[in-house]
Design a protein around this motif. Structure first.
Motif, PDB file in Angstrom:
ATOM      1  N   GLN A 296       0.855  -1.186   0.000  1.00 15.13           N
ATOM      2  CA  GLN A 296       0.000   0.000   0.000  1.00 15.13           C
ATOM      3  C   GLN A 296       0.893   1.238   0.000  1.00 15.13           C
ATOM      4  O   GLN A 296       1.214   1.801   1.041  1.00 15.13           O
ATOM      5  CB  GLN A 296      -0.911   0.011   1.225  1.00 15.13           C
ATOM      6  CG  GLN A 296      -1.920  -1.123   1.268  1.00 15.13           C
ATOM      7  CD  GLN A 296      -2.831  -1.012   2.466  1.00 15.13           C
ATOM      8  OE1 GLN A 296      -3.418   0.036   2.736  1.00 15.13           O
ATOM      9  NE2 GLN A 296      -2.960  -2.104   3.212  1.00 15.13           N
ATOM     10  N   VAL A 297       1.290   1.648  -1.180  1.00 13.36           N
ATOM     11  CA  VAL A 297       2.122   2.833  -1.331  1.00 13.36           C
ATOM     12  C   VAL A 297       1.468   3.758  -2.346  1.00 13.36           C
ATOM     13  O   VAL A 297       0.592   3.353  -3.107  1.00 13.36           O
ATOM     14  CB  VAL A 297       3.554   2.473  -1.783  1.00 13.36           C
ATOM     15  CG1 VAL A 297       4.245   1.604  -0.757  1.00 13.36           C
ATOM     16  CG2 VAL A 297       3.540   1.760  -3.137  1.00 13.36           C
ATOM     17  N   GLU A 298       1.912   5.006  -2.333  1.00 10.90           N
ATOM     18  CA  GLU A 298       1.343   5.999  -3.229  1.00 10.90           C
ATOM     19  C   GLU A 298       2.416   6.570  -4.135  1.00 10.90           C
ATOM     20  O   GLU A 298       3.617   6.488  -3.848  1.00 10.90           O
ATOM     21  CB  GLU A 298       0.682   7.123  -2.430  1.00 10.90           C
ATOM     22  CG  GLU A 298      -0.502   6.644  -1.592  1.00 10.90           C
ATOM     23  CD  GLU A 298      -1.366   7.785  -1.093  1.00 10.90           C
ATOM     24  OE1 GLU A 298      -0.926   8.938  -1.167  1.00 10.90           O
ATOM     25  OE2 GLU A 298      -2.490   7.518  -0.637  1.00 10.90           O
ATOM     26  N   SER A 299       1.969   7.154  -5.252  1.00 14.80           N
ATOM     27  CA  SER A 299       2.827   7.875  -6.181  1.00 14.80           C
ATOM     28  C   SER A 299       4.014   7.007  -6.582  1.00 14.80           C
ATOM     29  O   SER A 299       3.854   5.833  -6.906  1.00 14.80           O
ATOM     30  CB  SER A 299       3.269   9.195  -5.549  1.00 14.80           C
ATOM     31  OG  SER A 299       3.912  10.020  -6.471  1.00 14.80           O
ATOM     32  N   SER A 300       5.221   7.578  -6.556  1.00 12.86           N
ATOM     33  CA  SER A 300       6.420   6.824  -6.946  1.00 12.86           C
ATOM     34  C   SER A 300       7.261   6.474  -5.730  1.00 12.86           C
ATOM     35  O   SER A 300       8.492   6.462  -5.778  1.00 12.86           O
ATOM     36  CB  SER A 300       7.256   7.649  -7.938  1.00 12.86           C
ATOM     37  OG  SER A 300       7.650   8.880  -7.350  1.00 12.86           O
ATOM     38  N   ASP A 301       6.595   6.187  -4.605  1.00 14.25           N
ATOM     39  CA  ASP A 301       7.302   5.825  -3.381  1.00 14.25           C
ATOM     40  C   ASP A 301       8.110   4.543  -3.571  1.00 14.25           C
ATOM     41  O   ASP A 301       7.699   3.628  -4.278  1.00 14.25           O
ATOM     42  CB  ASP A 301       6.322   5.610  -2.233  1.00 14.25           C
ATOM     43  CG  ASP A 301       5.629   6.891  -1.812  1.00 14.25           C
ATOM     44  OD1 ASP A 301       6.074   7.963  -2.264  1.00 14.25           O
ATOM     45  OD2 ASP A 301       4.655   6.808  -1.050  1.00 14.25           O
ATOM     46  N   GLY A 302       9.264   4.473  -2.896  1.00 11.13           N
ATOM     47  CA  GLY A 302      10.045   3.257  -2.820  1.00 11.13           C
ATOM     48  C   GLY A 302      10.017   2.715  -1.399  1.00 11.13           C
ATOM     49  O   GLY A 302       9.556   3.372  -0.466  1.00 11.13           O
ATOM     50  N   ILE A 303      10.540   1.502  -1.214  1.00  4.55           N
ATOM     51  CA  ILE A 303      10.483   0.823   0.085  1.00  4.55           C
ATOM     52  C   ILE A 303      11.876   0.361   0.493  1.00  4.55           C
ATOM     53  O   ILE A 303      12.624  -0.185  -0.319  1.00  4.55           O
ATOM     54  CB  ILE A 303       9.533  -0.382   0.035  1.00  4.55           C
ATOM     55  CG1 ILE A 303       8.076   0.096  -0.102  1.00  4.55           C
ATOM     56  CG2 ILE A 303       9.685  -1.267   1.273  1.00  4.55           C
ATOM     57  CD1 ILE A 303       7.083  -1.019  -0.301  1.00  4.55           C
ATOM     58  N   ILE A 304      12.219   0.604   1.766  1.00  2.03           N
ATOM     59  CA  ILE A 304      13.419   0.041   2.379  1.00  2.03           C
ATOM     60  C   ILE A 304      12.945  -1.039   3.355  1.00  2.03           C
ATOM     61  O   ILE A 304      12.331  -0.734   4.373  1.00  2.03           O
ATOM     62  CB  ILE A 304      14.224   1.113   3.128  1.00  2.03           C
ATOM     63  CG1 ILE A 304      14.629   2.249   2.171  1.00  2.03           C
ATOM     64  CG2 ILE A 304      15.456   0.494   3.774  1.00  2.03           C
ATOM     65  CD1 ILE A 304      15.221   3.447   2.886  1.00  2.03           C
ATOM     66  N   ASN A 305      13.208  -2.298   3.036  1.00  2.06           N
ATOM     67  CA  ASN A 305      12.744  -3.419   3.845  1.00  2.06           C
ATOM     68  C   ASN A 305      13.928  -4.008   4.618  1.00  2.06           C
ATOM     69  O   ASN A 305      14.886  -4.498   4.024  1.00  2.06           O
ATOM     70  CB  ASN A 305      12.099  -4.482   2.955  1.00  2.06           C
ATOM     71  CG  ASN A 305      11.479  -5.601   3.763  1.00  2.06           C
ATOM     72  OD1 ASN A 305      11.047  -5.398   4.895  1.00  2.06           O
ATOM     73  ND2 ASN A 305      11.442  -6.800   3.199  1.00  2.06           N
ATOM     74  N   ILE A 306      13.848  -3.953   5.955  1.00  2.00           N
ATOM     75  CA  ILE A 306      14.918  -4.431   6.830  1.00  2.00           C
ATOM     76  C   ILE A 306      14.555  -5.818   7.339  1.00  2.00           C
ATOM     77  O   ILE A 306      13.519  -5.988   7.983  1.00  2.00           O
ATOM     78  CB  ILE A 306      15.123  -3.461   8.011  1.00  2.00           C
ATOM     79  CG1 ILE A 306      15.458  -2.050   7.498  1.00  2.00           C
ATOM     80  CG2 ILE A 306      16.216  -3.970   8.939  1.00  2.00           C
ATOM     81  CD1 ILE A 306      15.383  -0.992   8.570  1.00  2.00           C
ATOM     82  N   ILE A 307      15.393  -6.797   7.057  1.00  2.00           N
ATOM     83  CA  ILE A 307      15.167  -8.170   7.509  1.00  2.00           C
ATOM     84  C   ILE A 307      16.022  -8.427   8.736  1.00  2.00           C
ATOM     85  O   ILE A 307      17.255  -8.339   8.677  1.00  2.00           O
ATOM     86  CB  ILE A 307      15.507  -9.187   6.402  1.00  2.00           C
ATOM     87  CG1 ILE A 307      14.736  -8.859   5.115  1.00  2.00           C
ATOM     88  CG2 ILE A 307      15.214 -10.604   6.882  1.00  2.00           C
ATOM     89  CD1 ILE A 307      13.248  -8.971   5.246  1.00  2.00           C
ATOM     90  N   LEU A 308      15.373  -8.737   9.868  1.00  2.00           N
ATOM     91  CA  LEU A 308      16.089  -8.997  11.114  1.00  2.00           C
ATOM     92  C   LEU A 308      16.558 -10.454  11.185  1.00  2.00           C
ATOM     93  O   LEU A 308      15.935 -11.350  10.631  1.00  2.00           O
ATOM     94  CB  LEU A 308      15.180  -8.705  12.311  1.00  2.00           C
ATOM     95  CG  LEU A 308      14.688  -7.260  12.470  1.00  2.00           C
ATOM     96  CD1 LEU A 308      13.675  -7.187  13.600  1.00  2.00           C
ATOM     97  CD2 LEU A 308      15.846  -6.322  12.727  1.00  2.00           C
TER      98      LEU A 308
END
Length: 748
Positions: free
Chosen positions: A131-143
């Protein structure tokens, strides 16, 4: 109000080389085993993966420090993380948004040891499940997952000096015993956000200039409390509470305004000198609670995830804006105008999400899900314009009252299908369908109530393809379509006064904009990459600078209004070359990016849609081509890996944005860090050369011009001390995505 005037107008208008971060919350995913061969940086089907376990920069760092060294990521203010070429970067943990506000997530990242991180994923084109808007990117941190029972935590104190001195402190604790996990954080601080402005606008006959300073003192206090309980081997139940409070009393704006009126032959006809003296008190509270249930349905990793959340956001703001002229003694004490403003905002939201991921044995994964949000905002704005005669005596009052209530319901559903066809080729397709129903009502005394209805039905397809040519070469393509809904404060039809003839106007008529992104990526030897990107934005939401001549007491003044509205379309095309390498037996780790971006703007406006007032036509159909250079470097200074030197630099060439031509920006940041047992001492120097200052200028064909120079005093130094205690192998509590996270981001 002050920061919102120009900075939000700039960075929310699509300046893709300098973005802001948002925050939000998480669900667990099965952590992959550490790959023994050291492919530190690699490309998977829809994301870049930074294998932290194989990286030499991990030990002794915080998660925030580690993210600064991640390819494609950077920070220019030690607060917000950026993805190159993206308007915004959202923080995810284990595949879910962090359930914290922006300040809290920054403290979380700065107080989490990097040794707890398995890998970092940079998703430049998110799939339909996000669920993101516009041209947002994602930083996904895996613990990391192999951690034992016990207690751990850390304490951090920092002090920063730029124009003013500021301090902050935080305490974080994690506890796990058998099936129960608890995590808690408390953080706070004090600072004064200082800015200086030079504002010029007008024509060859009427010229305005305002110069001065803004000082915005802030006190912050907040934190989170998370409970996670394992019901059985297949299911978990979690409860999260997040809170943040800000108090900003005594914010001041002091501007000297100089109006020069010229004759047609160029000679000076008249000068009008005034002072704008503003004071503002504001406070806001953000509280959210989220309940999460997760059920594992088979041994392959299939799972069901349910969320329900409630969010309440309150902001109370009042201000006094005085326009002063000379008295008989020559001092600025005589009133010409006094505007009293009361600008409250209350946001209530209930949200729920459901996600089901089904994994099959033949490397096929199907994901389906949906979400529901219902939001109500209440904005009871009260403005009183008090006018005075030439002798400073009270003349009359003009009230400007507006009770604006906004109701919105969002229904969403998605499906994604992902298949690994062979060791070389994989693909992912999906779509999200969203229904938005909204109604705004505006009650103004002695006027008929106005209604503003907005209904959207959006089908948002997504596709990504990834092909591994051989061990050294990889190529991938991704396409996505997204929409951007206006923030709640953008819809509230409030007018923020800066000077007597300079203000911003929000707009309940703003509609959602659409974005279409394409990206082609080539990677060589898991160290070098080329990214080609094209983004098309339709009905861009931004602030548009409109000017017009107004006559007051027989004198022609030049009025400048920043109108929030939809402003045409734009395109952004970029090519980025990057490298992630270690040299000299891992004593030097460097990330280097160089790219070029081409912007095409196409917008025209001459009317304030909230009042119908006609201004001079503002046209922005210009193009620009600009260069970006960015490098992040970590130098290990000793064999024991206890001393580290960081040198980061970025340069952004001038480029055309909605407000005009943004001049080039650059910043050199230097850091020195010492690890000593459980202690970390760090000194960070930012904007050493004092080159990170915003300048925008625009010239129209009719001779009107507009110039903004904004200095936020980014040059400064921060000294911090961090102490880690307890069993640092404690398994972190699952970070759960709050169902209201996408709503929370629109309150800011």
């Amino acid at each position: 109000m002050k920061t919102q005037i120009f900075i939000a107008a700039l960075f929310l208008s699509g300046f893709t080389f300098a973005q802001e971060k948002k925050s939000d919350s998480v669900k667990t995913q099965k952590i992959e085993e550490v790959i023994l061969k050291k492919q530190v940086f690699k490309k998977q089907s829809d994301r870049f993966v930074y294998d932290v376990a194989a990286s030499p920069v991990t030990k002794g760092n915080t998660t925030f420090d580690l993210l600064r060294q991640t390819p494609l990521l950077s920070t220019t203010d030690d607060k917000t993380l950026k993805i190159v070429g993206k308007n915004n970067a959202l923080i995810y943990i284990n595949g879910r948004k962090t359930n914290m506000d922006a300040e809290s997530v920054t403290q979380f990242l700065k107080n989490t040891p990097a040794e707890n991180i398995q890998k970092i994923e940079v998703i430049t084109v998110p799939g339909s499940e996000f669920q993101v808007e516009s041209s947002d990117g994602i930083i996904n941190i895996i613990l990391k997952k192999k951690m034992s029972d016990g207690t751990s935590g850390n304490m951090r104190m920092s002090n920063t000096q730029n124009k003013y001195n500021s301090s902050s402190a935080s305490f974080t604790a994690n506890y796990r015993k058998d099936k129960l996990g608890i995590s808690a954080n408390l953080s706070g601080g004090e600072n004064i956000q200082a800015q200086s402005y030079i504002l010029r606008n007008g024509t060859n006959l009427v010229k305005n200039e305002s110069t001065g300073d803004i000082d915005d003192p802030n006190k912050n206090l907040g934190g989170y409390l998370n409970f996670d309980y394992q019901l059985n081997d297949k299911s978990n139940l979690a409860l999260s509470w997040n809170t943040w409070a800000n108090k900003s009393y005594g914010s001041t704006v002091e501007l000297l305004n100089n109006l020069n009126i010229y004759n047609k032959d160029g000679s000076l006809s008249k000068t009008d000198l005034t002072r704008s003296s503003n004071i503002e008190n504001a406070r806001n509270y953000n509280n959210s609670v989220n309940l999460n249930y997760e059920l594992k349905t088979d041994s392959l990793g299939s799972k069901l995830n349910l969320n329900a959340a409630y969010l309440i956001y309150k902001r109370f703001q009042n201000s006094q804006n005085r326009t002063l002229v000379h008295d008989t003694s020559g001092s600025f004490t005589q009133l010409r105008q006094n505007v009293i403003q009361d600008l409250p905002q209350i946001v209530n939201n209930f949200s729920s999400t459901v996600d089901y991921i089904k994994k099959f044995k033949n490397d096929f994964t199907a994901s389906v899900g949906g979400n529901f949000n219902t939001t109500k905002t209440d904005n009871d704005t009260k403005n009183f314009f008090n006018y005075y005669d030439e002798n400073g005596k009270f003349n009359n009052t003009k009230p400007d009252l507006n009770h604006f209530i906004y109701d919105e319901q969002i229904y969403g559903a998605y499906i994604t299908l992902e298949k690994k066809f062979s060791d070389k080729f994989s693909g992912k397709v999906g779509t999200r369908y969203e229904i938005t129903r909204s109604l705004g009502t505006s009650e103004i005394p002695n006027k008929e109530m106005q209604e503003f209805e907005r209904n959207y039905n959006n089908l948002l397809p997504y596709v990504s393809l990834n092909y591994t040519i051989n061990d050294k070469n990889n190529i991938s393509y991704a396409f996505s379509s997204r929409m951007r809904r206006p923030s709640f404060w953008e819809l509230n039809p409030v007018k923020n006064i800066l000077t007597q003839d300079n203000y911003t106007q929000n707009n309940p008529f703003v509609k959602a904009s659409s974005t279409y992104n394409q990206e082609l990526t080539y990677m060589f030897k898991n160290s070098y990459f080329l990214i080609l990107n094209h983004s098309y934005f339709k009905d861009v939401i931004t602030q548009v600078p409109l000017q017009r001549d107004i006559v007051r007491d027989g004198i022609t003044y030049r009025q400048l209004a920043y109108i929030r509205t939809n402003f045409g379309d734009k395109q952004e095309m970029s090519a980025m070359l990057g490298m992630n390498k270690t040299f000299f037996n891992q004593y030097l780790t460097t990330n280097f990016n160089i790219g070029v971006q081409h912007n095409i703007n196409n917008g025209t406006l001459n009317t304030d849609p909230t009042s119908g007032q006609v201004f001079d036509t503002y046209i922005n159909n210009r193009k620009s081509t600009s260069i970006l250079i960015q490098t992040n470097n970590t130098i290990r200074l000793d064999k024991k890996k206890t001393w580290f030197l960081g040198v980061n630099y970025f340069f952004v060439d001038k480029q055309q944005i909605e407000l005009g031509m943004l001049k080039n920006l650059s910043s050199l940041d230097v850091s020195l860090k010492k690890n000593w047992n459980d202690w970390t001492f760090a000194l960070n120097l930012s904007d050493v050369l004092r080159t990170n200052i915003v300048e925008i200028e625009d010239y129209q064909a009719d001779g009107s011009y507009n110039y903004v120079r904004n200095d936020q005093f980014r040059r400064g130094g921060t000294f911090s001390i961090t102490y880690n205690f307890g069993n640092q192998k404690v398994k972190k509590v699952r970070n759960i995505e709050g169902a209201s996270d996408d709503i929370k981001s629109r309150t800011r």
